[in-house]
Design a protein around this motif. Sequence first.
Motif, PDB file in Angstrom:
ATOM      1  N   ARG A  13       0.823  -1.197   0.000  1.00 13.06           N
ATOM      2  CA  ARG A  13       0.000   0.000   0.000  1.00 13.06           C
ATOM      3  C   ARG A  13       0.864   1.256   0.000  1.00 13.06           C
ATOM      4  N   LYS A  14       2.023   1.172  -0.613  1.00  8.83           N
ATOM      5  CA  LYS A  14       2.953   2.293  -0.603  1.00  8.83           C
ATOM      6  C   LYS A  14       2.411   3.512  -1.345  1.00  8.83           C
ATOM      7  N   ASP A  15       1.431   3.298  -2.226  1.00 11.38           N
ATOM      8  CA  ASP A  15       0.933   4.401  -3.039  1.00 11.38           C
ATOM      9  C   ASP A  15      -0.400   4.944  -2.558  1.00 11.38           C
ATOM     10  N   SER A  16      -0.923   4.432  -1.456  1.00 16.98           N
ATOM     11  CA  SER A  16      -2.235   4.892  -0.998  1.00 16.98           C
ATOM     12  C   SER A  16      -2.235   5.130   0.508  1.00 16.98           C
ATOM     13  N   VAL A  17      -3.077   6.070   0.934  1.00 15.73           N
ATOM     14  CA  VAL A  17      -3.199   6.379   2.356  1.00 15.73           C
ATOM     15  C   VAL A  17      -4.437   5.731   2.952  1.00 15.73           C
ATOM     16  N   GLY A  18      -5.180   5.005   2.113  1.00 17.62           N
ATOM     17  CA  GLY A  18      -6.367   4.340   2.624  1.00 17.62           C
ATOM     18  C   GLY A  18      -7.200   3.748   1.506  1.00 17.62           C
ATOM     19  N   GLU A  19      -8.258   3.038   1.899  1.00 18.95           N
ATOM     20  CA  GLU A  19      -9.187   2.446   0.935  1.00 18.95           C
ATOM     21  C   GLU A  19     -10.613   2.603   1.443  1.00 18.95           C
ATOM     22  N   VAL A  20     -11.530   2.788   0.496  1.00 16.86           N
ATOM     23  CA  VAL A  20     -12.957   2.851   0.804  1.00 16.86           C
ATOM     24  C   VAL A  20     -13.660   1.834  -0.077  1.00 16.86           C
ATOM     25  N   ASN A  21     -14.175   0.783   0.554  1.00 20.74           N
ATOM     26  CA  ASN A  21     -14.821  -0.310  -0.184  1.00 20.74           C
ATOM     27  C   ASN A  21     -13.925  -0.847  -1.294  1.00 20.74           C
ATOM     28  N   GLY A  22     -12.629  -0.956  -0.979  1.00 19.59           N
ATOM     29  CA  GLY A  22     -11.674  -1.511  -1.925  1.00 19.59           C
ATOM     30  C   GLY A  22     -11.067  -0.509  -2.881  1.00 19.59           C
ATOM     31  N   GLU A  23     -11.591   0.713  -2.935  1.00 17.33           N
ATOM     32  CA  GLU A  23     -11.054   1.734  -3.828  1.00 17.33           C
ATOM     33  C   GLU A  23     -10.015   2.573  -3.091  1.00 17.33           C
ATOM     34  N   LYS A  24      -8.844   2.719  -3.675  1.00 14.53           N
ATOM     35  CA  LYS A  24      -7.741   3.397  -3.005  1.00 14.53           C
ATOM     36  C   LYS A  24      -7.895   4.918  -2.981  1.00 14.53           C
ATOM     37  N   MET A  78     -12.576  13.135   1.614  1.00 14.69           N
ATOM     38  CA  MET A  78     -12.320  12.184   0.534  1.00 14.69           C
ATOM     39  C   MET A  78     -13.055  10.860   0.776  1.00 14.69           C
ATOM     40  N   VAL A  79     -13.118  10.437   2.044  1.00 13.95           N
ATOM     41  CA  VAL A  79     -13.856   9.212   2.369  1.00 13.95           C
ATOM     42  C   VAL A  79     -15.339   9.410   2.068  1.00 13.95           C
ATOM     43  N   SER A  80     -15.902  10.513   2.517  1.00 12.62           N
ATOM     44  CA  SER A  80     -17.323  10.799   2.288  1.00 12.62           C
ATOM     45  C   SER A  80     -17.618  10.904   0.794  1.00 12.62           C
ATOM     46  N   GLU A  81     -16.698  11.515   0.067  1.00  7.73           N
ATOM     47  CA  GLU A  81     -16.902  11.695  -1.368  1.00  7.73           C
ATOM     48  C   GLU A  81     -16.938  10.355  -2.091  1.00  7.73           C
ATOM     49  N   LYS A  82     -16.040   9.449  -1.728  1.00 10.10           N
ATOM     50  CA  LYS A  82     -16.012   8.146  -2.403  1.00 10.10           C
ATOM     51  C   LYS A  82     -17.268   7.328  -2.063  1.00 10.10           C
ATOM     52  N   ILE A  83     -17.701   7.404  -0.804  1.00  4.93           N
ATOM     53  CA  ILE A  83     -18.916   6.684  -0.415  1.00  4.93           C
ATOM     54  C   ILE A  83     -20.122   7.250  -1.161  1.00  4.93           C
ATOM     55  N   SER A  84     -20.200   8.572  -1.225  1.00  8.56           N
ATOM     56  CA  SER A  84     -21.333   9.221  -1.899  1.00  8.56           C
ATOM     57  C   SER A  84     -21.336   8.918  -3.390  1.00  8.56           C
ATOM     58  N   ASN A  97     -13.885  26.357 -10.226  1.00 11.66           N
ATOM     59  CA  ASN A  97     -14.102  24.919 -10.459  1.00 11.66           C
ATOM     60  C   ASN A  97     -14.258  24.168  -9.145  1.00 11.66           C
ATOM     61  N   ASN A  98     -13.428  24.525  -8.169  1.00 11.33           N
ATOM     62  CA  ASN A  98     -13.547  23.893  -6.846  1.00 11.33           C
ATOM     63  C   ASN A  98     -14.868  24.258  -6.182  1.00 11.33           C
ATOM     64  N   PHE A  99     -15.263  25.508  -6.338  1.00 10.90           N
ATOM     65  CA  PHE A  99     -16.538  25.971  -5.773  1.00 10.90           C
ATOM     66  C   PHE A  99     -17.700  25.226  -6.419  1.00 10.90           C
ATOM     67  N   GLU A 100     -17.605  25.034  -7.731  1.00  9.80           N
ATOM     68  CA  GLU A 100     -18.653  24.331  -8.484  1.00  9.80           C
ATOM     69  C   GLU A 100     -18.766  22.875  -8.028  1.00  9.80           C
ATOM     70  N   LYS A 101     -17.619  22.256  -7.711  1.00  5.46           N
ATOM     71  CA  LYS A 101     -17.642  20.882  -7.203  1.00  5.46           C
ATOM     72  C   LYS A 101     -18.398  20.797  -5.885  1.00  5.46           C
ATOM     73  N   GLU A 102     -18.165  21.793  -5.027  1.00  3.29           N
ATOM     74  CA  GLU A 102     -18.873  21.811  -3.746  1.00  3.29           C
ATOM     75  C   GLU A 102     -20.367  21.994  -3.947  1.00  3.29           C
ATOM     76  N   LEU A 103     -20.744  22.804  -4.929  1.00  2.00           N
ATOM     77  CA  LEU A 103     -22.163  22.977  -5.243  1.00  2.00           C
ATOM     78  C   LEU A 103     -22.796  21.650  -5.644  1.00  2.00           C
ATOM     79  N   LYS A 104     -22.098  20.926  -6.518  1.00  2.00           N
ATOM     80  CA  LYS A 104     -22.621  19.634  -6.986  1.00  2.00           C
ATOM     81  C   LYS A 104     -22.725  18.641  -5.835  1.00  2.00           C
ATOM     82  N   LYS A 105     -21.677  18.597  -4.999  1.00  7.20           N
ATOM     83  CA  LYS A 105     -21.691  17.658  -3.876  1.00  7.20           C
ATOM     84  C   LYS A 105     -22.854  17.944  -2.926  1.00  7.20           C
ATOM     85  N   ASP A 106     -23.086  19.230  -2.647  1.00  6.98           N
ATOM     86  CA  ASP A 106     -24.192  19.558  -1.740  1.00  6.98           C
ATOM     87  C   ASP A 106     -25.535  19.259  -2.389  1.00  6.98           C
ATOM     88  N   GLN A 107     -25.640  19.510  -3.677  1.00  9.37           N
ATOM     89  CA  GLN A 107     -26.895  19.223  -4.385  1.00  9.37           C
ATOM     90  C   GLN A 107     -27.201  17.732  -4.348  1.00  9.37           C
TER      91      GLN A 107
END
Length: 710
Positions: A42-53, A95-101, A171-181
Amino acid sequence: MAAIGSIRKRSGFLVFIIGLSIVGFLLMDALNSNTSVLRGGRKDSVGEVNGEKIMYNDFTKKVDDAATNMQNQMQGQSISDEQRSMLRNQVWNDMVSEKISEENDAKLGLAVTPEELADITIGANPHPYIVQSFSNRETGQFDASQVRLFLQSLDNDEPGAEPGSKRKMWNNFEKELKKDQLRQKYATLVTKGLTIPTWMAENAYQSQLATVDFKYVQLPYSDVKDSDIKPTDDELKAYLKANAKRYAQEEETRRFEYVSFDIIPSKQDTAAVLEYLNEKLPDFVAAKTTSADSIFVKLYSETPFNIVYKEKKDLTGSPVADTLFSAPVKSVVGPYIEGDKLMYAKITDRKLLSDSAKVSEIVFSFADVKTQAEADAKQKLFDSVFTLLDSLHGNFAQLAFNYSDDAQAKVNGGNIGWVKRNAKPAQYNDLIFFKAQKGKVYKAATQNELIIFAVTEDKPSAIGVQAAYFAKTIMPSPETERNIYAAASKFAAENQTEDKFKAAAQKLNVQTADNVHKNDFTVYGLGSARDVVRWAFNAKKGEISTTMNVDKKYVIACLNSVSAKGIPELAAVKERVEFDFARDKKAEILDKKLEAAKAATIDEIASKLQTTAVPVSGAVLGNPSLNGSLFEPNVVAAAIGATVNKVVLPIKGNTGVYAIQVTNKIEPPKASDFTSYTQVLKAQIQNKANRIAETQRKLAKVEDFRFDFF
C-alpha cells in the motif's frame, strides 16, 4: 604483495559479507521507509474505501491546497504542524465521504445535470452557497448580476495571482455545489421514503401534554459501599461479553502514563541574564531623551519600544505597575521578572490621556487602483497635499473637499467627528491618541488607504505612562538542558518495567493519556506530541519509551493498554467495566431491599425503609425531571404508563432504584388533528436524513493507512 594475496584468497567471503550488508541496509530501509514494500503493497495509498484506493499523491495535493487556502486566510502566515494535522483529518474525512457518496449516487442514478447546475448558479433558483458568496456585504441583498460578471471574468486573474487561479477557484466551488446538491437529493429520497403514521403523531401529542402526579421512594446507589462489590476478573470478562456493544469501539486506541521533565532555566541561567542586563544598564539609565531610549531598546532589548501610553488598569498583573505611576519620569525600575523575561522598565513619559478625540481626515483610497502607474500617481498626490498642509499651512477643509476619497467626510471639510480610543486600526489609533498634537498634521496608513489627519479637539481625563523596556528572555543554557536530559534518561534507564515505572512515577507528576487514537496529533497535558502517539502505536503493552523531546519537555511514557477495534480486551476498559458492573450489582441489592419492603402504598414502603415518600407534581415526558432536580426519564416514563394508586417497583434510575405510586393523571383533551406534531416528527426525520453520511460511513469498509506516512 602478501596482503594482496591474502585478500584474493578471501575474496569470496568478502563478497558474501558485502552482499549481506547491502541486503541488511535495504531491509532496514524497507522497514523504516514510508514507501515500504513490507506494508502490504500500500505504498501508493493512504487508505481504501470499499476496496477503492485513496492515492497518496491525490491526498497530499488536497492537503497542500487546503494549507495554501488557510495561509491566504491568515494573510500569508505559515501554518503550524498541528494545523496541518487538522487539515489532513479534514481532507481525509472529505475524501472518504466523497467516495462513499459517489458509489451510492451511481447506484441510484443521482446526478447534477448541466441545466440544473446553471439553474442553481445563474438561474432562478440560486444555491445558498451562491447567495452567500454574492450578497452585498453592507445590505445583505443577493445580486445575481455579480455572478454573471464574475463568470465572465474567470480568465482575468487578480494582479500577482497565479495564472488560472480564478478559474481553478470557481471549479472547486462548483464541485462543492454539486456535492451539496447530491447530498440534498439523497436526503430527500430517504425522507420521502419515510412516513409519519397518525398513531405516531397521536403518541407524540399524548406524551407532550399528558401530566402525572406521583410519589416516589428512592434508594440511592451510594447506599451500597463500593468496597462491598469485589468482582473477579472472570466476572468482569463475563459482564464485558454480555454487554459487548456498550464497549465496542470503531478505532483502535491506546492508554499510557507519562512523566515529563520540564526544560526550564536554572538559577545560573537567570544570573547570566541579569549579568548581561547589568553590564549595559548604565547606558540605559544615562539616555536623556525618548528617542535615545528608543534607539537603545532597538539595539539591546528583546521588547521593542512602543509609543503607547497605558493606564494603570492596563498593567494589571505587572509587578511594577504602582511604581511606574509614582516614580519620577526617567526613573529606571527593576530588575523584575515578567513572563519569561528578566527586565528593567524606564519611565519615558507620563501624561493625561483622552478616551476620545475629534479628528479630521483626508483619505487617499487604493481600493480601485488597478495599475502601478495609478498607485504611483496616488502616492505623489498624497505627498503633495501633505506638503501643502505641513510646510505651506494650506487650508485643510478645502484640500479635503478637493482631494479626499471619503465622500461623506469631505463635504464637512474632512471632519469625521469624535473617535473613541481603539476604534481605529492599531497604528493609526496610536498616532491619534499617543503622538498627535493639536494644530499639527500627520501621516497614517491603513490596509487600503493613506491618510492625512489632524486632531482638532481632545478630552484628557486619565493618567497614562509610557515606558521603555530593557528585557531579555531567560532561556535554559545547553548545560542546563543536558542536565535535565540526563535526569530524564536516568529515570527511563532505572524504570524499565511497568511496575517500576508506576512506583517511581508516583513521586513525580505522572499524567495519563487515555483514548488516544492512531492519527491524533495532540496528547492531553503535552499539546503537540505526534512522536509520542507514534511510539504508543508501535510499542507493546508494558513497554517503556526512550526519552522523547516534546514541546520544551523530556517525556518518558509507559504503555498501559492496547484497545483493538471492535470489542476490546478487559484490561483496556477495566475501569469502565468495573464501574458499570458495580452499579448493576448495587441495583440488584437495592431491588431486593425494595421488594422486601413492598406494601400497598408508597408511604408504607417509606415507613419500612425509614425514609420519606417525595411528591412530584405535573411531571411530563418531554422534561423528565423530578421536581426540576433529578433527571430520571425511566421513572417519569414508568409513572406516565402506570395505573393510578398502583405501586410500581423496582425502577432502575440514573441515581438510584425507585418505587412510585401515581396519585393523579391529567390526560390532554381529545383531538383529531395532529398536523403540528406530524410536522415536528417530519423535521426530526429530516435532521436524521441530513446525517445519513454518518450511517453510510459506518456501513462502508474504510481502511486508514495514514499512520504509515504521517
